[in-house]
Scaffold this motif. Structure first.
Motif, mmCIF file in Angstrom:
data_model
loop_
_atom_site.group_PDB
_atom_site.id
_atom_site.type_symbol
_atom_site.label_atom_id
_atom_site.label_comp_id
_atom_site.label_asym_id
_atom_site.label_seq_id
_atom_site.Cartn_x
_atom_site.Cartn_y
_atom_site.Cartn_z
ATOM 1 N N ALA A 1 0.827 -1.201 0.000
ATOM 2 C CA ALA A 1 0.000 0.000 0.000
ATOM 3 C C ALA A 1 0.864 1.255 0.000
ATOM 4 O O ALA A 1 0.604 2.209 -0.751
ATOM 5 C CB ALA A 1 -0.931 -0.009 1.212
ATOM 6 N N ALA A 2 1.910 1.269 0.822
ATOM 7 C CA ALA A 2 2.799 2.426 0.879
ATOM 8 C C ALA A 2 3.502 2.646 -0.457
ATOM 9 O O ALA A 2 3.620 3.795 -0.929
ATOM 10 C CB ALA A 2 3.825 2.243 2.000
ATOM 11 N N GLN A 3 3.960 1.579 -1.082
ATOM 12 C CA GLN A 3 4.645 1.694 -2.377
ATOM 13 C C GLN A 3 3.719 2.245 -3.449
ATOM 14 O O GLN A 3 4.103 3.114 -4.242
ATOM 15 C CB GLN A 3 5.177 0.328 -2.802
ATOM 16 C CG GLN A 3 6.312 -0.205 -1.947
ATOM 17 C CD GLN A 3 6.701 -1.620 -2.323
ATOM 18 O OE1 GLN A 3 6.558 -2.039 -3.471
ATOM 19 N NE2 GLN A 3 7.178 -2.380 -1.341
ATOM 20 N N ARG A 4 2.463 1.755 -3.484
ATOM 21 C CA ARG A 4 1.540 2.199 -4.523
ATOM 22 C C ARG A 4 1.127 3.662 -4.303
ATOM 23 O O ARG A 4 1.009 4.428 -5.257
ATOM 24 C CB ARG A 4 0.285 1.316 -4.544
ATOM 25 C CG ARG A 4 0.533 -0.121 -4.953
ATOM 26 C CD ARG A 4 1.230 -0.210 -6.320
ATOM 27 N NE ARG A 4 0.485 0.506 -7.345
ATOM 28 C CZ ARG A 4 1.058 1.279 -8.270
ATOM 29 N NH1 ARG A 4 2.368 1.464 -8.299
ATOM 30 N NH2 ARG A 4 0.314 1.893 -9.161
ATOM 31 N N ILE A 5 0.918 4.074 -3.057
ATOM 32 C CA ILE A 5 0.571 5.469 -2.784
ATOM 33 C C ILE A 5 1.712 6.379 -3.211
ATOM 34 O O ILE A 5 1.511 7.396 -3.884
ATOM 35 C CB ILE A 5 0.236 5.665 -1.289
ATOM 36 C CG1 ILE A 5 -1.042 4.907 -0.921
ATOM 37 C CG2 ILE A 5 0.071 7.148 -0.968
ATOM 38 C CD1 ILE A 5 -1.333 4.895 0.570
ATOM 39 N N GLN A 6 2.926 6.012 -2.821
ATOM 40 C CA GLN A 6 4.092 6.817 -3.163
ATOM 41 C C GLN A 6 4.264 6.920 -4.677
ATOM 42 O O GLN A 6 4.569 7.994 -5.209
ATOM 43 C CB GLN A 6 5.352 6.210 -2.527
ATOM 44 C CG GLN A 6 6.617 7.021 -2.708
ATOM 45 C CD GLN A 6 6.631 8.269 -1.853
ATOM 46 O OE1 GLN A 6 5.759 8.472 -1.012
ATOM 47 N NE2 GLN A 6 7.613 9.135 -2.071
ATOM 48 N N ASP A 7 4.066 5.816 -5.376
ATOM 49 C CA ASP A 7 4.237 5.817 -6.828
ATOM 50 C C ASP A 7 3.201 6.708 -7.511
ATOM 51 O O ASP A 7 3.540 7.503 -8.396
ATOM 52 C CB ASP A 7 4.133 4.388 -7.350
ATOM 53 C CG ASP A 7 4.331 4.316 -8.860
ATOM 54 O OD1 ASP A 7 5.410 4.705 -9.338
ATOM 55 O OD2 ASP A 7 3.407 3.889 -9.564
ATOM 56 N N LEU A 8 1.950 6.599 -7.112
ATOM 57 C CA LEU A 8 0.897 7.376 -7.756
ATOM 58 C C LEU A 8 1.014 8.864 -7.451
ATOM 59 O O LEU A 8 0.585 9.711 -8.245
ATOM 60 C CB LEU A 8 -0.473 6.847 -7.332
ATOM 61 C CG LEU A 8 -0.867 5.521 -7.995
ATOM 62 C CD1 LEU A 8 -2.037 4.877 -7.280
ATOM 63 C CD2 LEU A 8 -1.190 5.730 -9.465
ATOM 64 N N LYS A 9 1.626 9.207 -6.327
ATOM 65 C CA LYS A 9 1.790 10.627 -5.997
ATOM 66 C C LYS A 9 2.847 11.316 -6.867
ATOM 67 O O LYS A 9 2.973 12.539 -6.833
ATOM 68 C CB LYS A 9 2.125 10.797 -4.511
ATOM 69 C CG LYS A 9 0.910 10.649 -3.608
ATOM 70 C CD LYS A 9 1.215 10.959 -2.160
ATOM 71 C CE LYS A 9 -0.044 10.948 -1.310
ATOM 72 N NZ LYS A 9 0.229 11.268 0.113
ATOM 73 N N GLN A 10 3.561 10.551 -7.642
ATOM 74 C CA GLN A 10 4.484 11.173 -8.586
ATOM 75 C C GLN A 10 3.749 11.792 -9.772
ATOM 76 O O GLN A 10 4.323 12.582 -10.515
ATOM 77 C CB GLN A 10 5.490 10.124 -9.078
ATOM 78 C CG GLN A 10 6.396 9.591 -7.983
ATOM 79 C CD GLN A 10 7.378 8.553 -8.495
ATOM 80 O OE1 GLN A 10 7.881 8.659 -9.609
ATOM 81 N NE2 GLN A 10 7.657 7.547 -7.680
ATOM 82 N N ASP A 11 2.487 11.428 -9.937
ATOM 83 C CA ASP A 11 1.658 11.992 -11.004
ATOM 84 C C ASP A 11 1.021 13.279 -10.483
ATOM 85 O O ASP A 11 0.211 13.246 -9.559
ATOM 86 C CB ASP A 11 0.576 10.987 -11.405
ATOM 87 C CG ASP A 11 -0.146 11.381 -12.688
ATOM 88 O OD1 ASP A 11 -0.397 12.587 -12.884
ATOM 89 O OD2 ASP A 11 -0.478 10.487 -13.478
ATOM 90 N N GLN A 12 1.371 14.413 -11.055
ATOM 91 C CA GLN A 12 0.907 15.695 -10.543
ATOM 92 C C GLN A 12 -0.589 15.909 -10.732
ATOM 93 O O GLN A 12 -1.173 16.806 -10.128
ATOM 94 C CB GLN A 12 1.670 16.846 -11.197
ATOM 95 C CG GLN A 12 1.468 16.974 -12.690
ATOM 96 C CD GLN A 12 2.263 18.131 -13.264
ATOM 97 O OE1 GLN A 12 2.839 18.929 -12.521
ATOM 98 N NE2 GLN A 12 2.306 18.234 -14.579
ATOM 99 N N ARG A 13 -1.248 15.084 -11.545
ATOM 100 C CA ARG A 13 -2.691 15.203 -11.697
ATOM 101 C C ARG A 13 -3.431 14.764 -10.440
ATOM 102 O O ARG A 13 -4.551 15.208 -10.181
ATOM 103 C CB ARG A 13 -3.175 14.362 -12.885
ATOM 104 C CG ARG A 13 -2.652 14.771 -14.239
ATOM 105 C CD ARG A 13 -3.104 13.770 -15.303
ATOM 106 N NE ARG A 13 -2.631 12.426 -14.988
ATOM 107 C CZ ARG A 13 -3.069 11.310 -15.599
ATOM 108 N NH1 ARG A 13 -3.977 11.416 -16.555
ATOM 109 N NH2 ARG A 13 -2.575 10.132 -15.255
ATOM 110 N N PHE A 14 -2.815 13.875 -9.661
ATOM 111 C CA PHE A 14 -3.511 13.254 -8.549
ATOM 112 C C PHE A 14 -3.283 14.042 -7.261
ATOM 113 O O PHE A 14 -2.156 14.172 -6.782
ATOM 114 C CB PHE A 14 -3.056 11.807 -8.376
ATOM 115 C CG PHE A 14 -3.285 10.959 -9.600
ATOM 116 C CD1 PHE A 14 -4.315 11.256 -10.483
ATOM 117 C CD2 PHE A 14 -2.473 9.875 -9.876
ATOM 118 C CE1 PHE A 14 -4.538 10.483 -11.614
ATOM 119 C CE2 PHE A 14 -2.686 9.094 -10.998
ATOM 120 C CZ PHE A 14 -3.722 9.405 -11.872
ATOM 121 N N LYS A 15 -4.354 14.537 -6.696
ATOM 122 C CA LYS A 15 -4.278 15.331 -5.471
ATOM 123 C C LYS A 15 -4.330 14.471 -4.212
ATOM 124 O O LYS A 15 -3.841 14.869 -3.167
ATOM 125 C CB LYS A 15 -5.414 16.359 -5.437
ATOM 126 C CG LYS A 15 -5.466 17.305 -6.627
ATOM 127 C CD LYS A 15 -4.218 18.169 -6.710
ATOM 128 C CE LYS A 15 -4.345 19.257 -7.766
ATOM 129 N NZ LYS A 15 -4.474 18.720 -9.137
#
Length: 368
Positions: free
Chosen positions: A150-164
């Motif tokens: 869960a931590a890895q997936r959250i961190q990875d998706l937060k690299q996308d600036q579209r996602f708040k």
């Protein structure tokens, strides 16, 4: 970046618990739906027309997430294991996603209203390769692997600036909106911050500006000092019933060590996941002594890698916010149902009584 499938249906998230969405007349989501913002409550709503009837996943059909399944889900992340099938937990594209990864949200006005496309991410976190190892009867090591994923997936998706905002939640039981028999949770990344999280952010900022302290840390200190609403402590973690609960037997799990970000803390200090796994397993055993149905959500910091210039709550967010897990049991029958959606929440059990009952449970007798 992965692409989501063309599947078009999914059961709605409960509107009283996952405030990023509100259910409309239809309780399923189609690919052509859109997000609309309520100008009064400032909550986002997914809406659209669904001409079809609900199609629930057959309970007698082979499990799509078990070994030997003919389904081949699109894997986007995993935590390896030394034994077969070679993974301990993994993330796959949801077969019927709320949000789709491609494109721009294209937020636009419609008179006084706002709307945008349902751009985002929707993944299924497969908690365990074993069909019968749920979070309350799996080993602590297995649950650690799930948290690590869960931590890895959250961190990875937060690299996308579209996602708040990115979060993980679990609906278990038919009433709660469970859609797979296999042990799973959902992960969503959205182009907006959910309304309840916004309330927490604003309250945390206001409290910090007055006292230069985290309100969650102060709550923890008082709960530990008074003890009447504390259910259990395991190392750094505290499970307690909140002072003003939204539902009977509502439970929060919080770390005593201050950190706004679950994923940052988990990846930098993976040793803490053992204690978190233990207290979550034991807490869910207590919940299941009351009911089969519950909903659980992780509240972590919004995407601070791409800070908003307009929103003021970003300035002290690492000091004033505190990640935590919220669990809402859903009790069957009676007046307990009245908490589902009200302007003023009602529960027929005080948090002090709830905590006392939860503490007294002999969870070692819970059947696995």
């Amino acid at each position: 970046m992965y692409r989501l499938s063309n599947a078009s249906r999914v059961t709605c998230f409960p509107d009283f618990f996952v405030p990023e969405l509100t259910r409309t007349a239809s309780n399923v989501i189609l690919a052509g739906m859109q997000l609309r913002k309520d100008p009064i409550t400032r909550s986002w709503v997914i809406t659209g027309d669904d001409p079809e009837k609900d199609k629930l996943e057959s309970k007698v059909a082979p499990c799509r997430f078990c070994a030997g399944s003919k389904d081949t889900p699109q894997v986007v992340g995993s935590v390896p294991a030394e034994t077969s099938p070679g993974w301990a937990a993994r993330s796959v594209v949801h077969p019927a996603p709320f949000y789709r990864i491609e494109g721009d949200p294209k937020r636009e006005g419609d008179g006084i209203y706002d709307r945008m496309r349902t751009v985002g991410a929707h993944e299924v976190l497969i908690e365990n390769p074993k069909h019968d190892h749920q979070l309350w009867n799996a080993s602590d090591g297995e649950i650690e692997k799930f948290f690590s994923l869960a931590a890895q997936r959250i961190q990875d998706l937060k690299q996308d600036q579209r996602f708040k905002y990115v979060t993980v939640f679990k609906n278990h039981g038919a009433v709660a909106g469970q859609d797979f028999a296999h042990p799973t949770s959902n992960l969503t990344a959205t182009t907006f911050v959910p309304r309840r999280v916004l309330h927490e952010l604003r309250a945390g900022k206001d409290y910090y500006s007055q006292k230069e302290r985290c309100v969650f840390c102060d709550i923890l200190a008082q709960e530990l000092r008074q003890g009447s609403r504390v259910i259990e402590t395991v190392g750094d973690f505290v499970a307690c019933c909140p002072y003003a609960p939204r539902a009977p037997y509502e439970i929060w799990i919080l770390p005593q060590t201050h950190d706004a970000s679950f994923e940052r803390r988990a990846l930098a200090h993976p040793e803490m996941l053992k204690e978190l796994a233990t207290i979550l397993r034991r807490t869910l055993q207590r919940v299941r002594s009351l009911t089969e149905d519950f909903q659980m959500v992780l509240h972590t910091v919004p995407n601070t890698q791409h800070k908003s210039r307009a929103l003021q709550y970003w300035k002290t967010i690492d000091e004033d916010y505190h990640w935590h897990i919220e669990i809402l049991p859903i009790l069957a029958g009676g007046r307990a149902k009245s908490y589902t959606f009200k302007e003023v929440y009602y529960t027929p059990v005080t948090p002090e009584t709830a905590a006392a009952r939860l503490r007294s449970m002999d969870i070692d007798r819970v059947e696995e």
